[in-house]
Design a protein around this motif. Sequence first.
Motif, PDB file in Angstrom:
ATOM      1  N   ASN A 145     -54.455 -30.373  42.549  1.00  0.00           N
ATOM      2  CA  ASN A 145     -54.558 -29.167  41.741  1.00  0.00           C
ATOM      3  C   ASN A 145     -54.153 -27.987  42.608  1.00  0.00           C
ATOM      4  N   VAL A 146     -53.022 -27.375  42.286  1.00  0.00           N
ATOM      5  CA  VAL A 146     -52.489 -26.284  43.100  1.00  0.00           C
ATOM      6  C   VAL A 146     -52.805 -24.921  42.499  1.00  0.00           C
ATOM      7  N   GLN A 147     -53.520 -24.885  41.383  1.00  0.00           N
ATOM      8  CA  GLN A 147     -53.879 -23.627  40.747  1.00  0.00           C
ATOM      9  C   GLN A 147     -55.398 -23.500  40.666  1.00  0.00           C
ATOM     10  N   ASP A 148     -55.869 -22.290  40.906  1.00  0.00           N
ATOM     11  CA  ASP A 148     -57.304 -22.023  40.821  1.00  0.00           C
ATOM     12  C   ASP A 148     -57.631 -21.599  39.393  1.00  0.00           C
ATOM     13  N   ARG A 149     -58.195 -22.512  38.613  1.00  0.00           N
ATOM     14  CA  ARG A 149     -58.489 -22.265  37.202  1.00  0.00           C
ATOM     15  C   ARG A 149     -59.941 -21.829  36.960  1.00  0.00           C
ATOM     16  N   TRP A 150     -60.730 -21.781  38.015  1.00  0.00           N
ATOM     17  CA  TRP A 150     -62.150 -21.480  37.806  1.00  0.00           C
ATOM     18  C   TRP A 150     -62.341 -20.032  37.392  1.00  0.00           C
ATOM     19  N   SER A 151     -63.247 -19.807  36.442  1.00  0.00           N
ATOM     20  CA  SER A 151     -63.594 -18.467  35.987  1.00  0.00           C
ATOM     21  C   SER A 151     -65.107 -18.331  36.008  1.00  0.00           C
ATOM     22  N   PRO A 152     -65.641 -17.249  36.583  1.00  0.00           N
ATOM     23  CA  PRO A 152     -67.090 -17.083  36.606  1.00  0.00           C
ATOM     24  C   PRO A 152     -67.691 -16.908  35.217  1.00  0.00           C
ATOM     25  N   SER A 153     -66.876 -16.492  34.248  1.00  0.00           N
ATOM     26  CA  SER A 153     -67.405 -16.292  32.900  1.00  0.00           C
ATOM     27  C   SER A 153     -67.728 -17.608  32.209  1.00  0.00           C
ATOM     28  N   THR A 154     -66.980 -18.652  32.519  1.00  0.00           N
ATOM     29  CA  THR A 154     -67.230 -19.964  31.911  1.00  0.00           C
ATOM     30  C   THR A 154     -67.894 -20.924  32.887  1.00  0.00           C
ATOM     31  N   ASP A 155     -67.606 -20.773  34.179  1.00  0.00           N
ATOM     32  CA  ASP A 155     -68.155 -21.637  35.222  1.00  0.00           C
ATOM     33  C   ASP A 155     -68.039 -23.111  34.840  1.00  0.00           C
ATOM     34  N   GLY A 195     -54.037 -29.927  53.177  1.00  0.00           N
ATOM     35  CA  GLY A 195     -54.156 -28.551  52.708  1.00  0.00           C
ATOM     36  C   GLY A 195     -54.885 -27.710  53.736  1.00  0.00           C
ATOM     37  N   LYS A 196     -55.207 -26.469  53.343  1.00  0.00           N
ATOM     38  CA  LYS A 196     -55.904 -25.554  54.234  1.00  0.00           C
ATOM     39  C   LYS A 196     -57.225 -25.098  53.613  1.00  0.00           C
ATOM     40  N   VAL A 197     -58.241 -25.004  54.449  1.00  0.00           N
ATOM     41  CA  VAL A 197     -59.561 -24.575  54.003  1.00  0.00           C
ATOM     42  C   VAL A 197     -59.478 -23.156  53.450  1.00  0.00           C
ATOM     43  N   GLY A 198     -60.171 -22.942  52.313  1.00  0.00           N
ATOM     44  CA  GLY A 198     -60.123 -21.620  51.694  1.00  0.00           C
ATOM     45  C   GLY A 198     -61.386 -21.278  50.929  1.00  0.00           C
ATOM     46  N   ARG A 199     -61.208 -20.491  49.856  1.00  0.00           N
ATOM     47  CA  ARG A 199     -62.346 -20.010  49.070  1.00  0.00           C
ATOM     48  C   ARG A 199     -62.031 -20.070  47.578  1.00  0.00           C
ATOM     49  N   SER A 200     -61.203 -21.014  47.171  1.00  0.00           N
ATOM     50  CA  SER A 200     -60.856 -21.101  45.752  1.00  0.00           C
ATOM     51  C   SER A 200     -62.011 -21.718  44.968  1.00  0.00           C
ATOM     52  N   GLY A 201     -61.894 -21.653  43.635  1.00  0.00           N
ATOM     53  CA  GLY A 201     -62.981 -22.146  42.791  1.00  0.00           C
ATOM     54  C   GLY A 201     -64.201 -21.244  42.897  1.00  0.00           C
ATOM     55  N   ASN A 202     -65.371 -21.821  42.738  1.00  0.00           N
ATOM     56  CA  ASN A 202     -66.583 -21.003  42.778  1.00  0.00           C
ATOM     57  C   ASN A 202     -67.015 -20.641  44.197  1.00  0.00           C
ATOM     58  N   ALA A 214     -65.530 -28.666  35.657  1.00  0.00           N
ATOM     59  CA  ALA A 214     -64.296 -29.356  36.039  1.00  0.00           C
ATOM     60  C   ALA A 214     -63.416 -28.528  36.959  1.00  0.00           C
ATOM     61  N   THR A 215     -63.654 -27.201  37.025  1.00  0.00           N
ATOM     62  CA  THR A 215     -62.770 -26.340  37.821  1.00  0.00           C
ATOM     63  C   THR A 215     -63.473 -25.717  39.016  1.00  0.00           C
ATOM     64  N   ARG A 216     -64.690 -26.094  39.281  1.00  0.00           N
ATOM     65  CA  ARG A 216     -65.451 -25.451  40.363  1.00  0.00           C
ATOM     66  C   ARG A 216     -64.806 -25.634  41.733  1.00  0.00           C
ATOM     67  N   GLU A 217     -64.081 -26.716  41.944  1.00  0.00           N
ATOM     68  CA  GLU A 217     -63.474 -26.970  43.255  1.00  0.00           C
ATOM     69  C   GLU A 217     -62.179 -26.204  43.462  1.00  0.00           C
ATOM     70  N   GLY A 218     -61.711 -25.466  42.448  1.00  0.00           N
ATOM     71  CA  GLY A 218     -60.497 -24.679  42.608  1.00  0.00           C
ATOM     72  C   GLY A 218     -59.305 -25.557  42.939  1.00  0.00           C
ATOM     73  N   LYS A 219     -58.590 -25.187  43.986  1.00  0.00           N
ATOM     74  CA  LYS A 219     -57.466 -26.008  44.440  1.00  0.00           C
ATOM     75  C   LYS A 219     -58.012 -27.194  45.234  1.00  0.00           C
ATOM     76  N   PHE A 220     -57.550 -28.382  44.903  1.00  0.00           N
ATOM     77  CA  PHE A 220     -58.098 -29.562  45.578  1.00  0.00           C
ATOM     78  C   PHE A 220     -57.072 -30.680  45.661  1.00  0.00           C
ATOM     79  N   VAL A 221     -57.385 -31.649  46.513  1.00  0.00           N
ATOM     80  CA  VAL A 221     -56.588 -32.872  46.652  1.00  0.00           C
ATOM     81  C   VAL A 221     -57.563 -34.034  46.733  1.00  0.00           C
ATOM     82  N   THR A 222     -57.253 -35.126  46.042  1.00  0.00           N
ATOM     83  CA  THR A 222     -58.002 -36.363  46.223  1.00  0.00           C
ATOM     84  C   THR A 222     -57.041 -37.455  46.671  1.00  0.00           C
ATOM     85  N   ILE A 223     -57.557 -38.373  47.486  1.00  0.00           N
ATOM     86  CA  ILE A 223     -56.770 -39.543  47.860  1.00  0.00           C
ATOM     87  C   ILE A 223     -57.609 -40.788  47.609  1.00  0.00           C
ATOM     88  N   ILE A 224     -56.922 -41.879  47.362  1.00  0.00           N
ATOM     89  CA  ILE A 224     -57.554 -43.197  47.321  1.00  0.00           C
ATOM     90  C   ILE A 224     -57.241 -43.855  48.659  1.00  0.00           C
TER      91      ILE A 224
END
Length: 296
Positions: free
Chosen positions: A124-134, A179-186, A137-147
């Motif tokens: 997920n390369v876009q930060d979709r989290w909004s504090p109004s809806t919280d 990726g790089k550590v940041g402050r996206s999502g909540n 599914a979007t709390r992690e903001g930009k993220f990557v998962t691997i198996i």
Amino acid sequence: MRSGLVGRWAAVTGAVLLTGACTQATGLAGVGATSPTTPPPSAGATPAATAPTPEHMAAEQPPQGGEPVKVPPPKLSKYTYTFPVKGCKTEYQRKLLVLPKTTIWAPQGCAFVAPVGGVVDEVNVQDRWSPSTDAGATREGKFVTIIGDDGVRYLGGHLDSVADGIKPGTRVKGGQVLGKVGRSGNARDAGPNLYFAISWKTGPAFWWVRRGMVKPWDYLDAWQEGNRTLSPREETLKLRGKLGETPQCTVQCGGAVRQQQDPPQASKTPQPQKSPKKDDDDVVTLTPTTAPLDGR
């Protein structure tokens, strides 16, 4: 005749005197009764027989050991793991708060790396989290998962950015930058950190599974402090067998319906069908259509 007796008596007397002198000088069997070179001990002095000798002093001292020999930790699995933040000083939680995950505090821009070799699952390369809806599914903001090659899914969230070339299906090595550590999502109102979670592969609709199912801190401790072969595989497979591949969401479940309208990039996994909504709008039960995973 008288002079002859006197002569013999003088001879005997001389022999006796000579014998006594020899006896005093040599003692029994030719050994002197007293040693001419050993003076008598003075008052208050320690007798020579009880005085400590260098040999006695050395025997009383504990032996001095050499440098400790470093023994490598036992190999606990065939997998080799890497702490997920590289090149920066970190701190992380070692207790369960809301979800079985951890927050790894690190400076902005530190590298988030693959804990083990594997294949990228979701990005997920876009930060979709909004504090109004919280939305959960979007709390992690930009993220990557691997198996991972161990069959375990690893999530790194709150990223500042995703590394170039990281997309679903990309093969990565352990320690490769994702990726790089940041402050996206909540985390936008908190300090920079990495949301790190361990779970198993599901379809992207089951976002609550990827947010964390297995407590990670024991593994992080081992990977950081010495034993890089401690694997969460066994615990993860055991818990998945107990709960099922797609357990119902029970924590921070809000926003499930809204999130389905704009899901992150994901590997091609059949989408599950939603069952009728219950009275509680924050809890949605999804009926899976994905086939159970093998024991990888």
